[in-house]
Design a protein around this motif. Structure first.
Motif, mmCIF file in Angstrom:
data_model
loop_
_atom_site.group_PDB
_atom_site.id
_atom_site.type_symbol
_atom_site.label_atom_id
_atom_site.label_comp_id
_atom_site.label_asym_id
_atom_site.label_seq_id
_atom_site.Cartn_x
_atom_site.Cartn_y
_atom_site.Cartn_z
ATOM 1 N N GLU A 54 0.816 -1.217 0.000
ATOM 2 C CA GLU A 54 0.000 0.000 0.000
ATOM 3 C C GLU A 54 0.847 1.263 0.000
ATOM 4 O OE1 GLU A 54 -3.596 0.661 0.884
ATOM 5 O OE2 GLU A 54 -3.849 -1.242 -0.174
ATOM 6 N N THR A 55 2.049 1.171 0.536
ATOM 7 C CA THR A 55 2.921 2.345 0.599
ATOM 8 C C THR A 55 4.345 1.926 0.244
ATOM 9 O OG1 THR A 55 3.847 2.132 2.828
ATOM 10 C CG2 THR A 55 1.612 3.038 2.684
ATOM 11 N N PRO A 56 5.149 2.892 -0.220
ATOM 12 C CA PRO A 56 6.542 2.529 -0.543
ATOM 13 C C PRO A 56 7.319 2.092 0.693
ATOM 14 C CG PRO A 56 6.173 4.905 -0.826
ATOM 15 C CD PRO A 56 4.840 4.278 -0.578
ATOM 16 N N TYR A 57 6.856 2.483 1.885
ATOM 17 C CA TYR A 57 7.606 2.148 3.102
ATOM 18 C C TYR A 57 7.618 0.653 3.402
ATOM 19 C CZ TYR A 57 7.646 7.112 3.625
ATOM 20 O OH TYR A 57 7.859 8.435 3.399
ATOM 21 N N GLU A 58 6.774 -0.072 2.684
ATOM 22 C CA GLU A 58 6.746 -1.519 2.921
ATOM 23 C C GLU A 58 7.690 -2.291 2.005
ATOM 24 O OE1 GLU A 58 2.365 -2.555 3.095
ATOM 25 O OE2 GLU A 58 2.367 -0.365 3.200
ATOM 26 N N ILE A 59 8.317 -1.609 1.039
ATOM 27 C CA ILE A 59 9.245 -2.334 0.156
ATOM 28 C C ILE A 59 10.609 -2.473 0.824
ATOM 29 C CG2 ILE A 59 8.002 -1.523 -1.898
ATOM 30 C CD1 ILE A 59 10.449 0.229 -2.554
ATOM 31 N N GLU A 60 11.441 -3.315 0.221
ATOM 32 C CA GLU A 60 12.702 -3.700 0.882
ATOM 33 C C GLU A 60 13.671 -2.543 1.124
ATOM 34 O OE1 GLU A 60 11.804 -4.365 -2.164
ATOM 35 O OE2 GLU A 60 13.446 -3.767 -3.484
ATOM 36 N N LEU A 61 13.488 -1.421 0.415
ATOM 37 C CA LEU A 61 14.416 -0.303 0.591
ATOM 38 C C LEU A 61 14.143 0.453 1.893
ATOM 39 C CD1 LEU A 61 14.379 1.113 -3.047
ATOM 40 C CD2 LEU A 61 15.987 -0.500 -2.044
ATOM 41 N N PHE A 62 12.924 0.326 2.391
ATOM 42 C CA PHE A 62 12.546 1.049 3.607
ATOM 43 C C PHE A 62 12.163 0.141 4.785
ATOM 44 C CE2 PHE A 62 11.053 4.109 0.253
ATOM 45 C CZ PHE A 62 11.919 5.144 0.564
ATOM 46 N N ALA A 63 11.575 -1.007 4.450
ATOM 47 C CA ALA A 63 10.962 -1.831 5.497
ATOM 48 C C ALA A 63 11.892 -2.145 6.682
ATOM 49 C CB ALA A 63 10.402 -3.114 4.886
ATOM 50 N N PRO A 64 13.164 -2.508 6.430
ATOM 51 C CA PRO A 64 14.012 -2.832 7.590
ATOM 52 C C PRO A 64 14.186 -1.648 8.540
ATOM 53 C CG PRO A 64 14.994 -3.637 5.551
ATOM 54 C CD PRO A 64 13.847 -2.768 5.147
ATOM 55 N N VAL A 65 14.241 -0.418 7.990
ATOM 56 C CA VAL A 65 14.388 0.753 8.860
ATOM 57 C C VAL A 65 13.091 0.979 9.633
ATOM 58 C CG1 VAL A 65 14.993 3.205 8.967
ATOM 59 C CG2 VAL A 65 15.973 1.768 7.176
ATOM 60 N N MET A 66 11.971 0.826 8.946
ATOM 61 C CA MET A 66 10.675 0.975 9.617
ATOM 62 C C MET A 66 10.571 -0.018 10.787
ATOM 63 S SD MET A 66 8.795 3.395 8.116
ATOM 64 C CE MET A 66 7.044 3.078 8.293
ATOM 65 N N GLU A 67 11.005 -1.240 10.537
ATOM 66 C CA GLU A 67 10.978 -2.277 11.574
ATOM 67 C C GLU A 67 11.847 -1.904 12.765
ATOM 68 O OE1 GLU A 67 9.446 -5.277 12.079
ATOM 69 O OE2 GLU A 67 8.151 -4.419 10.509
ATOM 70 N N LYS A 68 13.058 -1.439 12.417
ATOM 71 C CA LYS A 68 14.022 -1.070 13.465
ATOM 72 C C LYS A 68 13.432 0.032 14.348
ATOM 73 C CE LYS A 68 17.811 -1.459 15.470
ATOM 74 N NZ LYS A 68 18.161 -2.782 16.006
ATOM 75 N N LEU A 69 12.802 1.007 13.715
ATOM 76 C CA LEU A 69 12.234 2.130 14.465
ATOM 77 C C LEU A 69 11.111 1.640 15.382
ATOM 78 C CD1 LEU A 69 12.132 4.834 11.642
ATOM 79 C CD2 LEU A 69 13.784 4.647 13.502
ATOM 80 N N LYS A 70 10.351 0.732 14.851
ATOM 81 C CA LYS A 70 9.241 0.182 15.632
ATOM 82 C C LYS A 70 9.766 -0.493 16.900
ATOM 83 C CE LYS A 70 5.006 -2.311 14.936
ATOM 84 N NZ LYS A 70 4.216 -3.173 14.125
ATOM 85 N N GLU A 71 10.882 -1.170 16.690
ATOM 86 C CA GLU A 71 11.485 -1.886 17.805
ATOM 87 C C GLU A 71 12.017 -0.902 18.863
ATOM 88 O OE1 GLU A 71 14.459 -4.578 16.076
ATOM 89 O OE2 GLU A 71 15.760 -3.961 17.765
ATOM 90 N N LEU A 72 12.527 0.237 18.403
ATOM 91 C CA LEU A 72 13.174 1.173 19.330
ATOM 92 C C LEU A 72 12.242 2.211 19.932
ATOM 93 C CD1 LEU A 72 16.419 1.992 17.260
ATOM 94 C CD2 LEU A 72 16.262 0.509 19.269
ATOM 95 N N GLU A 73 11.137 2.478 19.261
ATOM 96 C CA GLU A 73 10.310 3.619 19.676
ATOM 97 C C GLU A 73 9.580 3.367 20.989
ATOM 98 O OE1 GLU A 73 7.688 3.970 16.302
ATOM 99 O OE2 GLU A 73 6.401 2.363 17.011
ATOM 100 N N ALA A 74 9.351 4.477 21.713
ATOM 101 C CA ALA A 74 8.602 4.375 22.961
ATOM 102 C C ALA A 74 7.128 4.633 22.688
ATOM 103 C CB ALA A 74 9.131 5.389 23.959
ATOM 104 N N GLU A 75 6.898 5.374 21.619
ATOM 105 C CA GLU A 75 5.530 5.774 21.329
ATOM 106 C C GLU A 75 5.262 5.459 19.860
ATOM 107 O OE1 GLU A 75 3.772 9.989 20.268
ATOM 108 O OE2 GLU A 75 4.853 9.965 22.193
ATOM 109 N N GLU A 76 4.178 4.779 19.596
ATOM 110 C CA GLU A 76 3.900 4.374 18.225
ATOM 111 C C GLU A 76 3.406 5.561 17.394
ATOM 112 O OE1 GLU A 76 1.162 1.057 16.067
ATOM 113 O OE2 GLU A 76 2.018 0.607 18.036
ATOM 114 N N ASN A 77 4.075 5.809 16.291
ATOM 115 C CA ASN A 77 3.667 6.918 15.435
ATOM 116 C C ASN A 77 4.166 6.655 14.015
ATOM 117 O OD1 ASN A 77 3.457 9.325 13.988
ATOM 118 N ND2 ASN A 77 3.616 10.548 15.863
#
Ligand code: SER
Length: 587
Positions: free
Chosen positions: A240-263
């Motif tokens: 649905e979004t470019p953030y889900e493709i392989e060029l971005f997804a690992p960073v998105m995942e990493k941020l999810k793992e590190l973030e204190a607040e979901e956004n």
């Protein structure tokens, strides 16, 4: 299909069809300090679209690194990106509509295996400048697109030009149907609802739009195409979004793992701005307070602020950069080599901004305490603006902190002040852009005024087609870039020089006039980048010889300039045309 596979398939397909693969130009355009970034594949090809012979022939293909910052504020939504890769193929006076359409159709349906039913196309509807593009529509039909999925639109949708002046023409655009329901009866590819996603744009570049707004035919008919790689990867991967493709997804995942607040918006902003910053630094960009350096600074600051906002320890930045580079290295192997340099620059900039954040927070505390002592509960716009202007403290953070302290913020008031400030600073940077003034000592000011006289004299001697394309001024000299089809003869140079010296001798008065943009245009004022100016403009008038949009500064009368001499002329005016493409953007 991964992005790199799409890129490789594209290059191979066009190579097989007689195209030479040329390298991507740098994001930082060469030879011109005043251009911000490379914004389209065609940018490096302008001289060749205009008729110069390209060393690699008449059929070219490449992938081009692009940065477009017009929509920087929109990043965080589900589609806007500041950095993207554009796949392109070109015919420089070689094939035209028929072959171009057939090749695009074959690539989409046979190489990428997109079902024909998913494709709709648009063609130019025709107007007084150019006829309806029935031929292209016929070609689509012949290739296999049924008539009901061929649409016609006018210049707003199916005409491509970078900026106001330059090579241009009708285009045909290809759209991918996501399968979402139509938003209304009238829903069509021009609709923004998300059902149809534009995937490719083939421009039939056979016109040149002059400064007078008139279209003339180019010496040759060209094809210029652009396919947004991330978007194509997203569609082919069913995302649905470019953030889900392989060029971005690992960073998105990493941020999810590190973030204190979901956004999710913050996660996207961090991921996107980080990639853009990495790519800009990789091509030699450095954060600074001006021009492209400032864009880079803004990207890094926004990223830092959002890391902070979602509660990610800023010390984790190196790790996050590592993940981003790992996701990109297959596409850009040079990132591995430059990894340490990129990291250091990003971290240093982050550190600088961290101080700003801290100072801003401290100042905010003072403001809050003062208000409470006076039993007030609303922070006025001026205070918010001051925090922003003096301490670089982002207004939304002021609002956030205010809420936590039980205070309100007059954002309406702030918005007004902010807008006024933006208009003012836009004018300032345009003026700087136009003047090309790095610093404004006495000599620079003189050269700046001389620039206007030179512009005027060139028009008298060479003709009205001459327009300024840029300039660069130091305390030692001025450089003036302008459009003119040929090298000047010695006689012409002599004449221009004498004329400028004549103007100087006449001791003309240099007047600064403030007026509305429309008034200035009605008076015939010259402007290099018209749409960069706000409603209120400054115009400099020098006697009766020159009238130009400009922010100054200038000397008060021309006799102050001394003697004028042309030392050197380089035939780079066509390449300097690149400047036009600063404003280029994909629809
Ligand atoms: N120049 C056109 C664009 O940027 C096609 O490449 O869309």
């Amino acid at each position: 299909m991964k992005a790199i596979e799409i890129r490789n398939k594209h290059l191979k397909f066009f190579e097989k069809n007689g195209h030479k693969i040329i390298p991507s130009a740098s994001l930082i355009p060469e030879n011109d300090p005043s251009v911000l970034f490379n914004t389209a594949g065609m940018q490096q090809l302008v001289p060749y679209l205009l008729g110069e012979k390209h060393p690699s022939g008449t059929r070219l293909t490449d992938y081009q690194k692009c940065v477009r910052t017009n929509d920087i504020e929109e990043v965080g939504d589900n589609r806007h990106l500041t950095y993207f890769e554009m796949l392109g193929n070109w015919s420089l006076g070689d094939y035209f509509k028929e072959e171009s359409v057939q090749m695009s159709f074959d690539f989409l349906t046979k190489e990428l295996n997109i079902p024909v039913e998913k494709l709709s196309v648009t063609c130019f509807a025709g107007d007084e400048d150019c006829e309806r593009d029935n031929l292209t529509a016929e070609c689509w039909k012949k290739a296999g697109i049924p008539e009901e999925r061929i649409y016609y639109f006018g210049k707003d949708d199916n005409w491509w030009i970078a900026g106001e002046e330059g090579p241009c023409g009708p285009d045909t655009e290809m759209f991918y149907d996501t399968g979402k329901p139509k938003c209304s009866e009238k829903c069509n590819p021009a609709c923004d609802c998300g059902k149809y996603v534009e995937i490719w744009n083939n421009v039939f570049m056979e016109f040149y739009k002059g400064k007078d707004g008139k279209y003339t035919k180019l010496k040759q008919h060209n094809v210029d195409t652009g396919l947004g790689l991330e978007r194509m990867a997203m569609l082919l991967q069913g995302k649905e979004t470019p953030y889900e493709i392989e060029l971005f997804a690992p960073v998105m995942e990493k941020l999810k793992e590190l973030e204190a607040e979901e956004n999710i918006a913050s996660r996207r902003i961090i991921t996107e701005h980080l990639r853009s910053s990495i790519m800009i630094i990789n091509d030699g960009g450095r954060p600074s307070n001006v021009d492209r350096g400032y864009i880079l600074r803004r990207l890094i600051r926004r990223m830092t602020r959002h890391l902070n906002k979602i509660g990610i320890d800023l010390e984790k930045l190196p790790e996050i950069i590592g993940v981003s580079i790992d996701s990109l290295k297959e596409m850009y192997p040079e990132l591995v080599e430059n990894k340490e340099k990129i990291k250091n620059i990003l971290i240093e900039e982050k550190n600088k901004f961290t101080k700003t954040l801290k100072n801003g927070e401290r100042e905010f505390e003072k403001v809050a305490n003062r208000l409470k002592a006076n039993e007030k509960d609303t922070i006025d716009g001026k205070t918010v603006f001051n925090l922003y202007e003096t301490y670089g403290f982002p207004p939304e953070m002021t609002v956030e902190l205010a809420t936590e302290s039980g205070l309100k913020v007059d954002m309406e008031d702030f918005d007004k002040l902010y807008k006024a400030h933006q208009d003012k600073s836009r004018m300032g940077s345009e003026a700087k852009f136009k003047g090309g003034l790095a610093s404004t000592g006495e000599m620079e000011v003189k050269y700046h005024t001389a620039t206007h006289l030179l512009n005027a004299a060139l028009k008298v001697v060479l003709g009205d087609h001459v327009h300024q394309k840029g300039s660069n001024i130091t305390a030692e000299r001025l450089r003036f870039d302008f459009s003119h089809g040929a090298k000047m003869t010695d006689e012409e140079k002599q004449k221009v020089e004498s004329l400028v010296n004549e103007y100087i001798k006449q001791d003309l008065i240099v007047e600064k006039l403030e007026m509305k943009k429309d008034e200035a245009l009605a008076m015939g004022a010259e402007a290099m980048f018209l749409d960069k100016y706000g409603e209120d403009v400054t115009v400099y008038k020098i006697g009766d010889v020159s009238l130009e949009f400009c922010g100054g500064p200038h000397v008060t009368n021309t006799a102050k300039l001394g003697h004028f001499k042309i030392k050197k002329e380089d035939e780079i005016s066509i390449i300097e045309n690149n400047q036009e493409y600063l404003k280029a953007f994909r629809k």
